[in-house]
Design an enzyme around this catalytic site. Sequence first.
Site, PDB file in Angstrom:
ATOM      1  N   ASP A 107       0.860  -1.191   0.000  1.00 53.38           N
ATOM      2  CA  ASP A 107       0.000   0.000   0.000  1.00 53.38           C
ATOM      3  C   ASP A 107       0.893   1.237   0.000  1.00 53.38           C
ATOM      4  OD1 ASP A 107      -2.405   1.548   0.187  1.00 53.38           O
ATOM      5  OD2 ASP A 107      -1.996   1.862   2.301  1.00 53.38           O
ATOM      6  N   SER A 108       0.296   2.365  -0.350  1.00 52.44           N
ATOM      7  CA  SER A 108       1.027   3.628  -0.264  1.00 52.44           C
ATOM      8  C   SER A 108       1.473   3.891   1.171  1.00 52.44           C
ATOM      9  CB  SER A 108       0.128   4.772  -0.726  1.00 52.44           C
ATOM     10  OG  SER A 108      -0.999   4.868   0.124  1.00 52.44           O
ATOM     11  N   TYR A 123      -0.819   8.791  -2.001  1.00 52.48           N
ATOM     12  CA  TYR A 123      -0.790   8.696  -3.458  1.00 52.48           C
ATOM     13  C   TYR A 123      -2.014   9.388  -4.067  1.00 52.48           C
ATOM     14  CZ  TYR A 123       2.710   4.821  -3.748  1.00 52.48           C
ATOM     15  OH  TYR A 123       3.834   4.029  -3.720  1.00 52.48           O
ATOM     16  N   GLY A 124      -3.022   9.627  -3.245  1.00 53.07           N
ATOM     17  CA  GLY A 124      -4.349  10.012  -3.738  1.00 53.07           C
ATOM     18  C   GLY A 124      -4.385  11.301  -4.513  1.00 53.07           C
ATOM     19  N   CYS A 184      -4.287  -1.228  -2.242  1.00 52.59           N
ATOM     20  CA  CYS A 184      -4.451   0.218  -2.380  1.00 52.59           C
ATOM     21  C   CYS A 184      -5.326   0.460  -3.599  1.00 52.59           C
ATOM     22  CB  CYS A 184      -3.074   0.855  -2.573  1.00 52.59           C
ATOM     23  SG  CYS A 184      -3.131   2.633  -2.868  1.00 52.59           S
ATOM     24  N   ASN A 185      -6.461   1.095  -3.387  1.00 55.17           N
ATOM     25  CA  ASN A 185      -7.375   1.359  -4.506  1.00 55.17           C
ATOM     26  C   ASN A 185      -6.728   2.261  -5.549  1.00 55.17           C
ATOM     27  OD1 ASN A 185     -10.384   0.443  -3.660  1.00 55.17           O
ATOM     28  ND2 ASN A 185      -9.201   1.009  -1.863  1.00 55.17           N
ATOM     29  N   THR A 186      -5.979   3.249  -5.068  1.00 59.27           N
ATOM     30  CA  THR A 186      -5.368   4.231  -5.968  1.00 59.27           C
ATOM     31  C   THR A 186      -4.298   3.566  -6.835  1.00 59.27           C
ATOM     32  OG1 THR A 186      -5.701   5.796  -4.167  1.00 59.27           O
ATOM     33  CG2 THR A 186      -4.361   6.539  -6.003  1.00 59.27           C
ATOM     34  N   CYS A 188     -11.117   3.312  -0.022  1.00 58.26           N
ATOM     35  CA  CYS A 188      -9.675   3.479   0.181  1.00 58.26           C
ATOM     36  C   CYS A 188      -9.347   2.595   1.375  1.00 58.26           C
ATOM     37  CB  CYS A 188      -9.381   4.947   0.488  1.00 58.26           C
ATOM     38  SG  CYS A 188      -7.739   5.251   1.170  1.00 58.26           S
ATOM     39  N   THR A 189      -8.256   1.836   1.274  1.00 58.31           N
ATOM     40  CA  THR A 189      -7.981   0.854   2.325  1.00 58.31           C
ATOM     41  C   THR A 189      -7.604   1.500   3.657  1.00 58.31           C
ATOM     42  OG1 THR A 189      -5.730   0.622   1.458  1.00 58.31           O
ATOM     43  CG2 THR A 189      -7.362  -1.011   0.735  1.00 58.31           C
ATOM     44  N   HIS A 190      -7.315   2.798   3.648  1.00 50.99           N
ATOM     45  CA  HIS A 190      -7.081   3.486   4.923  1.00 50.99           C
ATOM     46  C   HIS A 190      -8.393   3.683   5.703  1.00 50.99           C
ATOM     47  CE1 HIS A 190      -3.155   4.619   3.240  1.00 50.99           C
ATOM     48  NE2 HIS A 190      -2.814   5.132   4.408  1.00 50.99           N
TER      49      HIS A 190
END
Length: 278
Positions: free
Chosen positions: A10-11, A42-43, A73-75, A183-185
């Site tokens: 992930d970012s 990264y968004g 990470c979706n982005t 978003c995974t966050h």
Amino acid sequence: MSPSPIGIFDSGLGGLSVLREVRALLPHERLLYLADSRYAPYGDKPQAFVQARTLQACEWLAAQGCKALVVACNTATAHGIQALRERLPLPIVGVEPGLKPAVAASRSKVVGVLATANTLASDKFARLLHSLEDQCRFVCQPGGGLVARIEQGDVDGPLVRERLQTCLAPMLDAGADTLVLGCTHYPFLSETVRDLIGERMTLIDTGVAVARQLQRKLAEHGLAADAETGVDPGANPIAVARYCTTSDAEHLRGMARALLHVDAAAETVVIEPAPIAP
Ligand code: DGL
């Protein structure tokens, strides 16, 4: 001999919400987590940067001997997974905002989507949205600023609450009864969201679905570890998962403790140079 790990990227810290589900479903797998926290979020970075950095990070994971990768990470998935699949001959699982489960869950047929600006602006997301638009109305909001707060360990402070309120208000006004955490966050904000809106929306997080997809891919490629070939989940967590970051290892260690309740060894790794100045 120690089994090959699954790389989870992930970012930053968001992928830990996916790692949590992978560990629960696949307790015998060895895991290697990589947070590119030095360059998170990264968004709102240039998309070419996100793509190039995703490739660099995942190539690093492959070089560590990972047998499969999860782009948690979706982005990074939206902008990098196609190039990644062309480049690396490994099973690769990505993530995308859970619009399909949201449509199934929604009774009002109005769904809120909270994701990064880059995810919402991607062609991949546009195609997904378009395929479901005849079934549901989607109210999309970029959660700018939230990832940076979570990276600092802030999941319920005043800035986070204010930002969430701003994003959720138009969704509630439109009659949304379901919220996609795209978003995974964001799963780490679930309690704060509940605190702000009570039970007015069902929260959709795709962590479990991603872990299941990984399970299917591992089985398909004959790569799954079991009780005999894999790690002992009761063992010292240090043997089960390795946590790496391009930023501060002590911070990652503290966050893994706070968010996942695991006491793990964390290390700083250098993956340079960054492709384009962010
Ligand atoms: N966890 C990433 C995602 O799912 C966060 C992106 C960011 O770094 O802004 O999109």
